[in-house]
Every structure is written in structure tokens, then in C-alpha cells.
Design a protein around this motif. Structure first.
Motif, PDB file in Angstrom:
ATOM      1  N   ALA A 122      37.403   4.448 -38.246  1.00  0.00           N
ATOM      2  CA  ALA A 122      38.711   5.071 -38.082  1.00  0.00           C
ATOM      3  C   ALA A 122      38.983   6.180 -39.081  1.00  0.00           C
ATOM      4  O   ALA A 122      39.956   6.928 -38.919  1.00  0.00           O
ATOM      5  CB  ALA A 122      39.818   4.017 -38.191  1.00  0.00           C
ATOM      6  N   THR A 123      38.168   6.300 -40.109  1.00  0.00           N
ATOM      7  CA  THR A 123      38.379   7.355 -41.113  1.00  0.00           C
ATOM      8  C   THR A 123      37.058   7.810 -41.684  1.00  0.00           C
ATOM      9  O   THR A 123      36.082   7.032 -41.758  1.00  0.00           O
ATOM     10  CB  THR A 123      39.293   6.871 -42.250  1.00  0.00           C
ATOM     11  N   ASP A 124      37.035   9.061 -42.097  1.00  0.00           N
ATOM     12  CA  ASP A 124      35.842   9.630 -42.718  1.00  0.00           C
ATOM     13  C   ASP A 124      35.780   9.320 -44.210  1.00  0.00           C
ATOM     14  O   ASP A 124      34.737   9.517 -44.840  1.00  0.00           O
ATOM     15  CB  ASP A 124      35.845  11.148 -42.504  1.00  0.00           C
ATOM     16  N   LEU A 125      36.879   8.844 -44.790  1.00  0.00           N
ATOM     17  CA  LEU A 125      36.903   8.532 -46.220  1.00  0.00           C
ATOM     18  C   LEU A 125      36.184   7.211 -46.473  1.00  0.00           C
ATOM     19  O   LEU A 125      36.462   6.212 -45.799  1.00  0.00           O
ATOM     20  CB  LEU A 125      38.346   8.442 -46.720  1.00  0.00           C
ATOM     21  N   PRO A 126      35.285   7.156 -47.439  1.00  0.00           N
ATOM     22  CA  PRO A 126      34.544   5.920 -47.716  1.00  0.00           C
ATOM     23  C   PRO A 126      35.398   4.919 -48.485  1.00  0.00           C
ATOM     24  O   PRO A 126      36.471   5.259 -49.005  1.00  0.00           O
ATOM     25  CB  PRO A 126      33.370   6.405 -48.567  1.00  0.00           C
ATOM     26  N   PRO A 127      34.938   3.675 -48.593  1.00  0.00           N
ATOM     27  CA  PRO A 127      35.696   2.665 -49.350  1.00  0.00           C
ATOM     28  C   PRO A 127      35.809   3.046 -50.822  1.00  0.00           C
ATOM     29  O   PRO A 127      34.998   3.804 -51.354  1.00  0.00           O
ATOM     30  CB  PRO A 127      34.867   1.390 -49.174  1.00  0.00           C
ATOM     31  N   SER A 128      36.844   2.522 -51.459  1.00  0.00           N
ATOM     32  CA  SER A 128      36.968   2.707 -52.903  1.00  0.00           C
ATOM     33  C   SER A 128      35.898   1.875 -53.601  1.00  0.00           C
ATOM     34  O   SER A 128      35.371   0.915 -53.029  1.00  0.00           O
ATOM     35  CB  SER A 128      38.358   2.277 -53.379  1.00  0.00           C
ATOM     36  N   SER A 129      35.596   2.247 -54.823  1.00  0.00           N
ATOM     37  CA  SER A 129      34.546   1.543 -55.554  1.00  0.00           C
ATOM     38  C   SER A 129      35.060   0.293 -56.252  1.00  0.00           C
ATOM     39  O   SER A 129      34.276  -0.471 -56.811  1.00  0.00           O
ATOM     40  CB  SER A 129      33.923   2.483 -56.599  1.00  0.00           C
ATOM     41  N   GLY A 130      36.381   0.080 -56.242  1.00  0.00           N
ATOM     42  CA  GLY A 130      36.948  -1.075 -56.934  1.00  0.00           C
ATOM     43  C   GLY A 130      36.625  -2.381 -56.234  1.00  0.00           C
ATOM     44  O   GLY A 130      36.507  -2.450 -55.013  1.00  0.00           O
ATOM     45  N   ARG A 131      36.491  -3.433 -57.025  1.00  0.00           N
ATOM     46  CA  ARG A 131      36.171  -4.753 -56.478  1.00  0.00           C
ATOM     47  C   ARG A 131      37.407  -5.359 -55.822  1.00  0.00           C
ATOM     48  O   ARG A 131      38.475  -5.401 -56.421  1.00  0.00           O
ATOM     49  CB  ARG A 131      35.685  -5.663 -57.611  1.00  0.00           C
ATOM     50  N   PRO A 132      37.312  -5.842 -54.570  1.00  0.00           N
ATOM     51  CA  PRO A 132      38.471  -6.465 -53.915  1.00  0.00           C
ATOM     52  C   PRO A 132      38.868  -7.759 -54.614  1.00  0.00           C
ATOM     53  O   PRO A 132      38.008  -8.495 -55.120  1.00  0.00           O
ATOM     54  CB  PRO A 132      37.961  -6.725 -52.494  1.00  0.00           C
ATOM     55  N   ARG A 133      40.178  -8.022 -54.597  1.00  0.00           N
ATOM     56  CA  ARG A 133      40.677  -9.171 -55.342  1.00  0.00           C
ATOM     57  C   ARG A 133      41.790  -9.877 -54.592  1.00  0.00           C
ATOM     58  O   ARG A 133      42.488  -9.277 -53.771  1.00  0.00           O
ATOM     59  CB  ARG A 133      41.200  -8.724 -56.714  1.00  0.00           C
ATOM     60  N   ALA A 134      41.952 -11.148 -54.914  1.00  0.00           N
ATOM     61  CA  ALA A 134      43.085 -11.953 -54.456  1.00  0.00           C
ATOM     62  C   ALA A 134      43.871 -12.358 -55.691  1.00  0.00           C
ATOM     63  O   ALA A 134      43.308 -12.909 -56.641  1.00  0.00           O
ATOM     64  CB  ALA A 134      42.593 -13.184 -53.702  1.00  0.00           C
ATOM     65  N   TRP A 135      45.182 -12.076 -55.678  1.00  0.00           N
ATOM     66  CA  TRP A 135      45.997 -12.276 -56.872  1.00  0.00           C
ATOM     67  C   TRP A 135      47.141 -13.241 -56.625  1.00  0.00           C
ATOM     68  O   TRP A 135      47.704 -13.287 -55.516  1.00  0.00           O
ATOM     69  CB  TRP A 135      46.601 -10.945 -57.332  1.00  0.00           C
ATOM     70  N   SER A 136      47.484 -13.954 -57.676  1.00  0.00           N
ATOM     71  CA  SER A 136      48.784 -14.624 -57.710  1.00  0.00           C
ATOM     72  C   SER A 136      49.835 -13.580 -58.054  1.00  0.00           C
ATOM     73  O   SER A 136      49.509 -12.438 -58.392  1.00  0.00           O
ATOM     74  CB  SER A 136      48.780 -15.741 -58.760  1.00  0.00           C
ATOM     75  N   ARG A 137      51.089 -13.963 -57.982  1.00  0.00           N
ATOM     76  CA  ARG A 137      52.155 -13.007 -58.315  1.00  0.00           C
ATOM     77  C   ARG A 137      52.089 -12.610 -59.786  1.00  0.00           C
ATOM     78  O   ARG A 137      52.301 -11.444 -60.130  1.00  0.00           O
ATOM     79  CB  ARG A 137      53.519 -13.630 -57.997  1.00  0.00           C
ATOM     80  N   ALA A 138      51.800 -13.561 -60.638  1.00  0.00           N
ATOM     81  CA  ALA A 138      51.701 -13.248 -62.075  1.00  0.00           C
ATOM     82  C   ALA A 138      50.548 -12.276 -62.339  1.00  0.00           C
ATOM     83  O   ALA A 138      50.668 -11.363 -63.158  1.00  0.00           O
ATOM     84  CB  ALA A 138      51.507 -14.529 -62.878  1.00  0.00           C
ATOM     85  N   GLU A 139      49.447 -12.455 -61.647  1.00  0.00           N
ATOM     86  CA  GLU A 139      48.313 -11.546 -61.821  1.00  0.00           C
ATOM     87  C   GLU A 139      48.667 -10.142 -61.329  1.00  0.00           C
ATOM     88  O   GLU A 139      48.222  -9.148 -61.901  1.00  0.00           O
ATOM     89  CB  GLU A 139      47.096 -12.091 -61.070  1.00  0.00           C
ATOM     90  N   TRP A 140      49.466 -10.062 -60.267  1.00  0.00           N
ATOM     91  CA  TRP A 140      49.917  -8.752 -59.786  1.00  0.00           C
ATOM     92  C   TRP A 140      50.750  -8.059 -60.856  1.00  0.00           C
ATOM     93  O   TRP A 140      50.600  -6.855 -61.098  1.00  0.00           O
ATOM     94  CB  TRP A 140      50.724  -8.925 -58.508  1.00  0.00           C
ATOM     95  N   VAL A 141      51.638  -8.803 -61.522  1.00  0.00           N
ATOM     96  CA  VAL A 141      52.459  -8.229 -62.589  1.00  0.00           C
ATOM     97  C   VAL A 141      51.577  -7.693 -63.703  1.00  0.00           C
ATOM     98  O   VAL A 141      51.744  -6.556 -64.169  1.00  0.00           O
ATOM     99  CB  VAL A 141      53.447  -9.281 -63.140  1.00  0.00           C
ATOM    100  N   GLU A 142      50.633  -8.489 -64.152  1.00  0.00           N
ATOM    101  CA  GLU A 142      49.773  -8.073 -65.263  1.00  0.00           C
ATOM    102  C   GLU A 142      48.970  -6.826 -64.917  1.00  0.00           C
ATOM    103  O   GLU A 142      48.777  -5.936 -65.750  1.00  0.00           O
ATOM    104  CB  GLU A 142      48.826  -9.219 -65.643  1.00  0.00           C
ATOM    105  N   ALA A 143      48.514  -6.735 -63.676  1.00  0.00           N
ATOM    106  CA  ALA A 143      47.660  -5.613 -63.286  1.00  0.00           C
ATOM    107  C   ALA A 143      48.442  -4.321 -63.093  1.00  0.00           C
ATOM    108  O   ALA A 143      47.909  -3.229 -63.334  1.00  0.00           O
ATOM    109  CB  ALA A 143      46.909  -5.960 -61.993  1.00  0.00           C
ATOM    110  N   THR A 144      49.706  -4.416 -62.668  1.00  0.00           N
ATOM    111  CA  THR A 144      50.459  -3.209 -62.308  1.00  0.00           C
ATOM    112  C   THR A 144      51.427  -2.734 -63.387  1.00  0.00           C
ATOM    113  O   THR A 144      51.916  -1.604 -63.314  1.00  0.00           O
ATOM    114  CB  THR A 144      51.261  -3.445 -61.020  1.00  0.00           C
ATOM    115  N   LEU A 145      51.703  -3.550 -64.398  1.00  0.00           N
ATOM    116  CA  LEU A 145      52.688  -3.161 -65.399  1.00  0.00           C
ATOM    117  C   LEU A 145      52.342  -1.860 -66.119  1.00  0.00           C
ATOM    118  O   LEU A 145      53.249  -1.077 -66.443  1.00  0.00           O
ATOM    119  CB  LEU A 145      52.895  -4.302 -66.403  1.00  0.00           C
TER     120      LEU A 145
END
Length: 510
Positions: A122-145
Motif C-alpha cells: 500500500a505504500t512505497d515507504l519502507p518500515p521504520s528501523s525501530g523495534r516494535p513494542r507492546a507497552w503498559s500505560r506506565a511504559e508509554w509515559v516513560e517513553a514519550t515524556l
């Protein structure tokens, strides 16, 4: 024995002590405020008792010392980030935030892996190089702050400076810039009005950022829901607790919902990973807005006069309604317009690409697309908090129009041609293109022709100005098509050409 209820006793605040506190907080206006309160039948000590603060002087001083420590922890930072972090974690944990089991984490990682495979078609842009993750809400806070810091600090700095400048004439400095407040410990932050404003501003912004980030942690699906990239390095992630909550009550199965949201998250990360100018453009729009902040002192004074200090509900509504709201300047309006258009283009592209990738595989793809659109259009408590914090609504008002533009470009140019538009900010659709998607190509062609005409006109002017053409071999009065062509070519080779701002209509930016 009946409790001691004499003024200053252990069960009733000391009126004089509380008047000193009010003077410390209000400065020269305190006496007038106290007189007005008494005229309205309001006793300052009664307000203290109603607030639930300590009644005896020693406990009261301890409470004031606690406020002092809160202000002191802000230091020179425009936002009290320790306070923001703690409050965000507390807010995120409301309603429960258990750690993810390996099985739940694997469901998310698998969904993101499938999403990447479907997006390749669906797109010509390739995937990002970052590792996919599953987060808890607290982990989301720590990563985005850290990104919240980038977003809010320019606004906090500008707002604090504007507020201090606006209120400085009314602060009433005492000798050496310190208020003389008998009965209060020396060196308290109340003694320096400017420091008081900065400390309070830092604490208030810390509370607001923490509230916004913590509330968002209970609502978002991943790292790109609000249109802004919340990670320095793009990497797809989902918060399964929030995905499950969104799926409740929908007709689509949970697995379909998870896959569709994984498609949106992965598509947005591809965009931010491979369009290097986009993240900076979005964050610069926020910073440009912040640089133009001005405080409307008249509006502030009117708002303060209209507050009834005896009505706690009215007081809370006035404060949350923007008593200290800055006025919007023309420069800020331009920054807001750029940000609004950019958010619409980003989410319109994600909307179009994710749905195109989902359509062959998910029976409810169209219905899920509409649900997400309505959710973004309505916004939520966290977005409202962010809007009151920085004056920006992270809402793509023209998402549907932007999606129509990207769909038109895919039809006329193909997937590769559509995605190639992101190569440079001058190529991306404008507001005019959102109004008329079918005219995109005609408008770009007109810009190219207009630029060529301007180049020729400049070449003729430069040739006449130095009296030579063709490298000075002949006088500017020479004639013939060969001379004209040589003059044009020489003028182009000898200059950088007109800047973007000199072209008709100015630079095409978002």
C-alpha cells in the motif's frame, strides 16, 4: 472539656496569620482584597478552615514550607518535570495498569509484523528501523515524556516571561526586590514576586503536563495517535489495554481492531522515519506559536475581578477556563494554520494508506476507519488538557479532505508518485489542494511555468544591467535568437535563481 476555639487556638486558624499569608501571596493588593472579603462577609480564617488546611500556626507554617519546597524544586526549569513525571504515572495507573504478560505482548508484536507485510503493498515507504513494542500505560509515559518536554517547554518559557512582564508593575517590590512580610520566615519564595511567578508557573505547568500525559496514556493506542511523533526515533508500539477498551462494544472482533490500529501505527512510523523534515516541521510550528505569546493584561484584570472568591465552583471554572490565556497574534495564527494543515496531511495519508492495506484482509476496515475518524474529530479529555496548556488543538480538522487528496494522487500518479510528494515540503498539498484535489497537478504545473517565466525575466534584467550577454562577448544590444538564448542560459548559470519567497505565491509549505 470543650476544645479550644479561641482565635489562634488549635481548632481555628489565626486571622492575623492568614492575613499575612494572603499578603505574601497577593502583594500590595492584599489589603484591598482582605477589605473586600470582609465587606462581603467572608473571614479569611474561615476560608482557611473551609479549605481543610491546618488550623494551628505551627502546622500552617509547615504547610507553607511544603509549598516552598514545591516551588524550590522547580529550580530554573520552566516546567517542574519531577512533578510532571510523578503525576503522569499516577494518572496512567488509574483504573489499573498491570504489566503485560508475554502472551499479550506477543499478540501485539505479531499484529505489528502482519501490518508491516500488508503495508508493503500500500505504500512505497519502507518500515521504520525501530523495534516494535507492546507497552503498559506506565511504559508509554516513560517513553514519550521527553517529547512532551520538547513540545511544552517553549510555550512554558514564553508564557512565564510574558506573564511576569505583564504583572511586574503591580508586583510592588520592597527594598532590594524582596517584599517585607512580618511574621513569615525570611527567604521564602513569597518574598520575591518574580521568583514566585516563575515557581508557580513551573509547578502549574508540571501539573498540567503530568495530567495531560497521564490521561493520554489511558486513551492512546500507540505513539502517533495525536498526529505528532512522540518518539525521537520512530518505532511502532501499541498499548493493548487501550486497544481492548476501544474494541469493547464494536461489532468488529478484537483481532480485527488490533490489526487495523497496528496498520495505522506502523504506517505513521514509516512516514516519520522516511520523511526527515516532517518531525522538525511539526515541532517548529509549536515553537513558532510559543515565541509569539503575549498576555492580555486587561483581560486578565477583568477575569480576576469577575471571580467570586466565595464560590469554589465558579473559581475552579474561571481558572480552568483560561484566566491567564494568552491572546493570539497574527504570527501565532499563521503557525496554528501550518500545524493544522500538517496534522491533516499526516493523518489523511495514514488514514488512506492503512485502510487501503486493510481492505483486502479485514471485513470491517471501512467501519473501523470511520470509528477512528469520529474519535479524532471529537477529541478527548487529554487533548482538551493539552489545548488549554499550550493553546493548540491537536485535531486534524480537515482529515477527510486530506485523505481525498492522497487518494486522488494515488489514482493519478500511482502509489510511488503519491508517496514521492513527501520528498520536499514544496510538493505537499496546500489548503487550496484540500479544497480542490483534482486541481493539484494543474496548480503545480502553473507554479513551474511561473518560475520559468520569472527566470527568463531576471535573465533579461541582468543582461541589460551589465550591458553584456553571452559572457560579455557582445553588447547587450545584440539581436537574434541565439543571443537571447545564450543570455538566458548564462544568467541562469551565474546565479542561484530566485529564492522560494520570490516565486509567485511564496514557498509552498505546510
Amino acid at each position: 472539656m470543650s476544645p479550644d476555639v479561641t482565635p489562634g487556638g488549635p481548632q481555628q486558624p489565626d486571622p492575623e496569620q492568614w492575613e499575612q499569608v494572603l499578603r505574601a501571596m497577593l502583594g500590595p493588593a492584599a489589603d484591598d482584597a482582605i477589605a473586600q472579603m470582609r465587606a462581603m462577609g467572608v473571614d479569611p480564617s474561615a476560608m482557611a478552615a473551609a479549605s481543610g488546611l491546618p488550623a494551628d500556626p505551627a502546622a500552617l507554617q509547615a504547610a507553607i514550607a511544603q509549598v516552598q519546597r514545591m516551588l524550590a524544586t522547580s529550580g530554573d526549569e520552566p516546567v517542574n518535570w519531577g512533578m510532571a513525571h510523578d503525576l503522569a504515572r499516577q494518572q496512567a495507573a488509574q483504573g489499573g495498569d498491570p504489566s503485560l504478560s508475554p502472551g499479550r505482548a506477543r499478540e501485539v508484536i505479531d499484529a505489528l509484523a502482519v501490518a508491516e507485510l500488508w503495508l508493503d503493498a500500500a505504500t512505497d515507504l519502507p518500515p521504520s528501523s525501530g523495534r516494535p513494542r507492546a507497552w503498559s500505560r506506565a511504559e508509554w509515559v516513560e517513553a514519550t515524556l521527553p517529547t512532551w518536554r520538547t513540545l511544552t517547554e517553549p510555550v512554558a518559557v514564553s508564557l512565564s516571561a510574558a506573564l511576569a512582564d505583564a504583572l511586574r508593575p503591580a508586583l510592588g517590590d520592597g527594598p532590594d526586590g524582596v517584599l517585607d512580610l512580618p511574621g513569615l520566615p525570611a527567604g521564602m519564595p513569597f518574598g520575591d514576586p518574580v521568583q514566585l511567578l516563575r515557581g508557580l508557573g513551573s509547578a502549574v505547568f508540571g501539573l498540567q503536563v503530568g495530567q495531560a500525559a497521564g490521561t493520554l496514556a489511558r486513551e492512546v493506542f500507540g505513539t502517533t495517535d495525536i498526529g505528532l511523533p512522540l518518539l525521537d526515533r520512530p518505532a511502532p508500539a501499541l498499548v493493548p489495554t487501550n486497544v481492548d477498551a476501544f474494541a469493547e462494544g464494536l461489532d468488529a472482533p478484537l483481532e480485527e481492531v488490533r490489526l487495523y490500529l497496528a496498520l495505522r501505527e506502523a504506517a505513521a512510523n514509516r512516514l516519520f522515519a522516511h520523511v526527515p523534515w516532517l518531525r522538525a516541521h511539526l515541532l517548529d510550528a509549536v515553537a513558532a506559536y510559543a515565541r509569539g505569546i503575549e498576555i492580555d493584561v486587561d483581560q486578565l484584570e477583568e477575569a480576576v475581578r469577575s471571580i467570586d472568591p466565595t464560590d469554589q465552583t465558579a473559581l475552579q471554572e474561571a481558572l480552568s477556563g483560561g484566566v491567564f490565556a494568552p491572546r493570539t497574534t497574527p504570527t501565532q495564527q499563521a503557525a496554528l494554520a501550518r500545524l493544522e494543515l500538517a496534522l491533516a496531511l499526516v493523518e489523511g495519508w495514514v488514514d488512506e494508506v492503512a485502510t487501503a492495506a486493510a481492505a483486502p484482509h479485514l471485513p470491517h476496515a471501512v467501519a473501523l476507519r470511520e470509528m477512528v475518524r469520529r474519535r479524532r474529530a471529537a477529541g478527548g479529555p487529554a487533548e482538551q488538557t493539552f489545548a488549554s496548556l499550550v493553546g493548540l488543538e491537536l485535531r486534524p480538522r480537515r482529515l477527510r479532505d486530506a485523505a481525498a487528496v492522497w487518494a486522488h494522487l494515488a489514482t493519478t500518479r500511482g502509489i510511488d508518485g503519491r508517496d514521492a510528494v513527501w520528498a520536499h515540503p514544496d510538493l505537499v498539498p496546500t489548503s487550496q489542494d484540500l479544497d480542490d484535489p483534482a486541481g493539484y497537478d494543474a496548480r503545480r504545473q502553473a507554479e513551474v511555468e511561473g518560475s520559468a517565466d520569472l527566470d527568463r525575466a531576471l535573465a533579461e534584467i541582468l543582461g541589460d544591467a551589465d550591458g553584456t550577454v553571452d559572457g560579455g562577448a557582445r553588447a547587450g544590444t545584440g539581436s537574434g535568437p541565439g543571443a537571447a538564448d545564450a543570455s538566458d542560459d548564462e544568467a541562469r548559470d551565474g546565479s542561484d535563481g530566485p529564492s522560494d519567497d520570490e516565486r509567485p505565491g511564496g514557498p509552498v509549505t505546510i
